[in-house]
Design a protein around this motif. Structure first.
Motif, mmCIF file in Angstrom:
data_model
loop_
_atom_site.group_PDB
_atom_site.id
_atom_site.type_symbol
_atom_site.label_atom_id
_atom_site.label_comp_id
_atom_site.label_asym_id
_atom_site.label_seq_id
_atom_site.Cartn_x
_atom_site.Cartn_y
_atom_site.Cartn_z
ATOM 1 N N ARG A 64 0.839 -1.201 0.000
ATOM 2 C CA ARG A 64 0.000 0.000 0.000
ATOM 3 C C ARG A 64 0.872 1.248 0.000
ATOM 4 N NH1 ARG A 64 -2.026 0.620 4.763
ATOM 5 N NH2 ARG A 64 -3.747 1.943 4.103
ATOM 6 N N ARG A 65 0.478 2.229 -0.808
ATOM 7 C CA ARG A 65 1.282 3.467 -0.874
ATOM 8 C C ARG A 65 1.379 4.169 0.471
ATOM 9 N NH1 ARG A 65 -1.682 5.632 -6.250
ATOM 10 N NH2 ARG A 65 -3.279 4.308 -5.298
ATOM 11 N N ALA A 66 0.337 4.046 1.299
ATOM 12 C CA ALA A 66 0.338 4.727 2.588
ATOM 13 C C ALA A 66 1.130 3.977 3.643
ATOM 14 C CB ALA A 66 -1.101 4.910 3.084
ATOM 15 N N GLY A 67 1.586 2.762 3.342
ATOM 16 C CA GLY A 67 2.229 1.932 4.333
ATOM 17 C C GLY A 67 3.696 2.246 4.544
ATOM 18 N N ILE A 68 4.244 1.744 5.649
ATOM 19 C CA ILE A 68 5.654 1.947 5.944
ATOM 20 C C ILE A 68 6.524 1.217 4.929
ATOM 21 C CG2 ILE A 68 7.478 1.541 7.643
ATOM 22 C CD1 ILE A 68 5.418 1.952 9.835
ATOM 23 N N GLY A 69 6.088 0.034 4.497
ATOM 24 C CA GLY A 69 6.877 -0.709 3.522
ATOM 25 C C GLY A 69 7.139 0.072 2.252
ATOM 26 N N ALA A 70 6.136 0.791 1.774
ATOM 27 C CA ALA A 70 6.317 1.606 0.573
ATOM 28 C C ALA A 70 7.350 2.705 0.808
ATOM 29 C CB ALA A 70 4.988 2.219 0.149
ATOM 30 N N ALA A 71 7.294 3.328 1.974
ATOM 31 C CA ALA A 71 8.266 4.379 2.293
ATOM 32 C C ALA A 71 9.676 3.816 2.382
ATOM 33 C CB ALA A 71 7.884 5.063 3.600
ATOM 34 N N LEU A 72 9.814 2.619 2.937
ATOM 35 C CA LEU A 72 11.131 1.995 3.013
ATOM 36 C C LEU A 72 11.675 1.716 1.613
ATOM 37 C CD1 LEU A 72 10.607 -0.631 5.871
ATOM 38 C CD2 LEU A 72 11.385 1.728 6.057
ATOM 39 N N ALA A 73 10.818 1.188 0.750
ATOM 40 C CA ALA A 73 11.263 0.858 -0.603
ATOM 41 C C ALA A 73 11.718 2.101 -1.356
ATOM 42 C CB ALA A 73 10.141 0.152 -1.359
ATOM 43 N N THR A 74 10.927 3.153 -1.306
ATOM 44 C CA THR A 74 11.292 4.358 -2.062
ATOM 45 C C THR A 74 12.538 5.023 -1.472
ATOM 46 O OG1 THR A 74 9.666 5.641 -0.792
ATOM 47 C CG2 THR A 74 8.964 4.763 -2.910
ATOM 48 N N ARG A 75 12.698 4.986 -0.150
ATOM 49 C CA ARG A 75 13.904 5.555 0.456
ATOM 50 C C ARG A 75 15.145 4.772 0.037
ATOM 51 N NH1 ARG A 75 15.867 9.182 4.462
ATOM 52 N NH2 ARG A 75 18.132 8.844 4.395
ATOM 53 N N LEU A 76 15.078 3.453 0.086
ATOM 54 C CA LEU A 76 16.232 2.658 -0.296
ATOM 55 C C LEU A 76 16.553 2.822 -1.777
ATOM 56 C CD1 LEU A 76 15.577 -0.580 1.783
ATOM 57 C CD2 LEU A 76 17.279 1.208 2.233
ATOM 58 N N ALA A 77 15.525 2.930 -2.608
ATOM 59 C CA ALA A 77 15.769 3.174 -4.033
ATOM 60 C C ALA A 77 16.512 4.484 -4.225
ATOM 61 C CB ALA A 77 14.452 3.184 -4.794
ATOM 62 N N CYS A 120 10.225 4.118 -7.516
ATOM 63 C CA CYS A 120 11.569 3.563 -7.338
ATOM 64 C C CYS A 120 12.346 3.559 -8.653
ATOM 65 C CB CYS A 120 11.479 2.146 -6.778
ATOM 66 S SG CYS A 120 10.847 2.058 -5.090
ATOM 67 N N GLU A 121 11.679 3.187 -9.724
ATOM 68 C CA GLU A 121 12.353 3.153 -11.021
ATOM 69 C C GLU A 121 12.739 4.548 -11.494
ATOM 70 O OE1 GLU A 121 10.494 -0.943 -12.948
ATOM 71 O OE2 GLU A 121 9.580 0.999 -13.449
ATOM 72 N N SER A 122 11.991 5.552 -11.064
ATOM 73 C CA SER A 122 12.292 6.927 -11.494
ATOM 74 C C SER A 122 13.625 7.431 -10.943
ATOM 75 C CB SER A 122 11.161 7.877 -11.074
ATOM 76 O OG SER A 122 11.187 8.112 -9.673
ATOM 77 N N VAL A 123 14.131 6.790 -9.882
ATOM 78 C CA VAL A 123 15.433 7.194 -9.333
ATOM 79 C C VAL A 123 16.508 6.162 -9.661
ATOM 80 C CG1 VAL A 123 14.470 8.626 -7.512
ATOM 81 C CG2 VAL A 123 14.843 6.191 -7.069
ATOM 82 N N GLY A 124 16.231 5.294 -10.625
ATOM 83 C CA GLY A 124 17.257 4.405 -11.148
ATOM 84 C C GLY A 124 17.275 3.004 -10.597
ATOM 85 N N ALA A 125 16.325 2.642 -9.754
ATOM 86 C CA ALA A 125 16.312 1.304 -9.177
ATOM 87 C C ALA A 125 15.666 0.305 -10.123
ATOM 88 C CB ALA A 125 15.573 1.304 -7.845
ATOM 89 N N ARG A 126 16.181 -0.890 -10.115
ATOM 90 C CA ARG A 126 15.486 -2.020 -10.731
ATOM 91 C C ARG A 126 14.625 -2.670 -9.654
ATOM 92 N NH1 ARG A 126 18.262 -6.459 -12.964
ATOM 93 N NH2 ARG A 126 19.667 -6.329 -11.184
ATOM 94 N N VAL A 127 13.395 -3.018 -9.994
ATOM 95 C CA VAL A 127 12.462 -3.544 -9.001
ATOM 96 C C VAL A 127 11.905 -4.876 -9.473
ATOM 97 C CG1 VAL A 127 10.402 -3.098 -7.636
ATOM 98 C CG2 VAL A 127 11.842 -1.179 -8.365
ATOM 99 N N THR A 128 12.001 -5.866 -8.606
ATOM 100 C CA THR A 128 11.435 -7.192 -8.852
ATOM 101 C C THR A 128 10.209 -7.367 -7.973
ATOM 102 O OG1 THR A 128 13.635 -8.094 -9.339
ATOM 103 C CG2 THR A 128 11.887 -9.665 -8.771
ATOM 104 N N ARG A 129 9.092 -7.734 -8.577
ATOM 105 C CA ARG A 129 7.824 -7.876 -7.859
ATOM 106 C C ARG A 129 7.615 -9.333 -7.453
ATOM 107 N NH1 ARG A 129 7.712 -4.834 -12.319
ATOM 108 N NH2 ARG A 129 6.551 -2.866 -12.466
ATOM 109 N N LEU A 130 7.321 -9.538 -6.167
ATOM 110 C CA LEU A 130 7.188 -10.897 -5.647
ATOM 111 C C LEU A 130 5.991 -10.999 -4.689
ATOM 112 C CD1 LEU A 130 10.964 -11.479 -4.842
ATOM 113 C CD2 LEU A 130 9.685 -12.567 -6.703
#
Length: 261
Positions: free
Chosen positions: A15-28, A62-72
């Protein structure tokens, strides 16, 4: 396919509002490639609700800042799926998992009187058994990877909670998670792994009623609700080269609400 960016496996990114989404975008943004997992049926039934476009929105950011993302997408209540997730991430991303960031959970409120055996078992399956299987698989993968996974970026980070009353199975299973991570901090040090637990406190991710929001704001010395970006800032530091020496800790990032008199 290979990449100069290390790979982080981040769970709970539905979910975009979730902490997991924020972690992913920060790490990207910080230079990581990502393998992200989530489970739509869980998001459908918990407070806060489903976000059908959430995963793709996170991926695009995430991809907009150069990350490759694998969906699982994966049901971590299933021990076979949990045990296989690290291997799937490495196979589909074509790179070793360097950091394991666990922000998934089962969280359904109930107290001592009303918790069912079914709910208790589901909480422990998702919040304790699945992380155990993920950490176990991650350690084995690092042993196989050798120098392909940079030693100065090897991390285990799990999100926890200090709340127990009125959501007993959630809090109890998170207590088991804490002990798992503390054990990993000692036992996996020879692999170069730093392992820590982060308690984000009450975050406004869509589940809060107006009464809960007032309670949280009034009880927080800094006078506002927690945000997923607050947690992401700490996790970003822990996953950085500068965060390597922090190991075996439970770190609280909650604006001081847990310290109120």
């Amino acid at each position: 396919m290979t990449s100069a960016r290390p790979l982080a496996l981040v769970t709970g990114v539905g979910r975009r509002a979730g902490i997991g989404a924020a972690l992913a975008t920060r790490l990207a943004t910080d230079g990581w490639d990502l393998a992200i997992s989530w489970w739509g049926p869980y998001d459908d039934r918990v407070s806060g609700g489903a976000d059908p476009d959430g995963v793709e929105s996170v991926v695009q950011e995430c991809e907009s800042v150069g990350a490759r993302v694998t969906r699982l997408p994966v049901d971590l209540e299933d021990p076979d799926q949990a045990a296989a997730l690290v291997g799937r991430a490495e196979t589909e991303a074509g790179a070793p998992v360097t950091a394991l960031v666990m922000s998934h959970c089962e969280s359904v409120d109930s107290d001592v009187r009303t918790t069912t055996v079914e709910s208790w078992d589901r909480h422990f399956a998702v919040n304790a058994r699945a992380p155990f299987l993920l950490v176990q698989a991650y350690a084995a993968a690092l042993e196989r990877a050798g120098d392909a996974a940079p030693r100065d970026r090897r991390r285990i980070i799990a999100l926890t909670s200090d709340h127990i009353a009125y959501n007993l199975p959630y809090g109890a299973s998170k207590g088991a998670l804490d002990r798992l991570v503390f054990g990993a901090a000692k036992e996996l040090g020879n692999l170069g792994v730093s392992a820590n637990v982060v308690n984000p406190g009450p975050n406004d991710t869509g589940w809060m009623s107006d009464d809960v929001k007032r309670w949280a704001v009034e009880g927080t010395p800094l006078g506002r609700l927690g945000r997923p970006s607050d947690t992401a800032a700490l996790v970003g530091f822990l996953c950085s080269e500068q965060g390597r020496w922090v190991n075996g800790q439970l770190l609280t990032s909650d604006g001081g609400i847990s310290n109120r008199a």
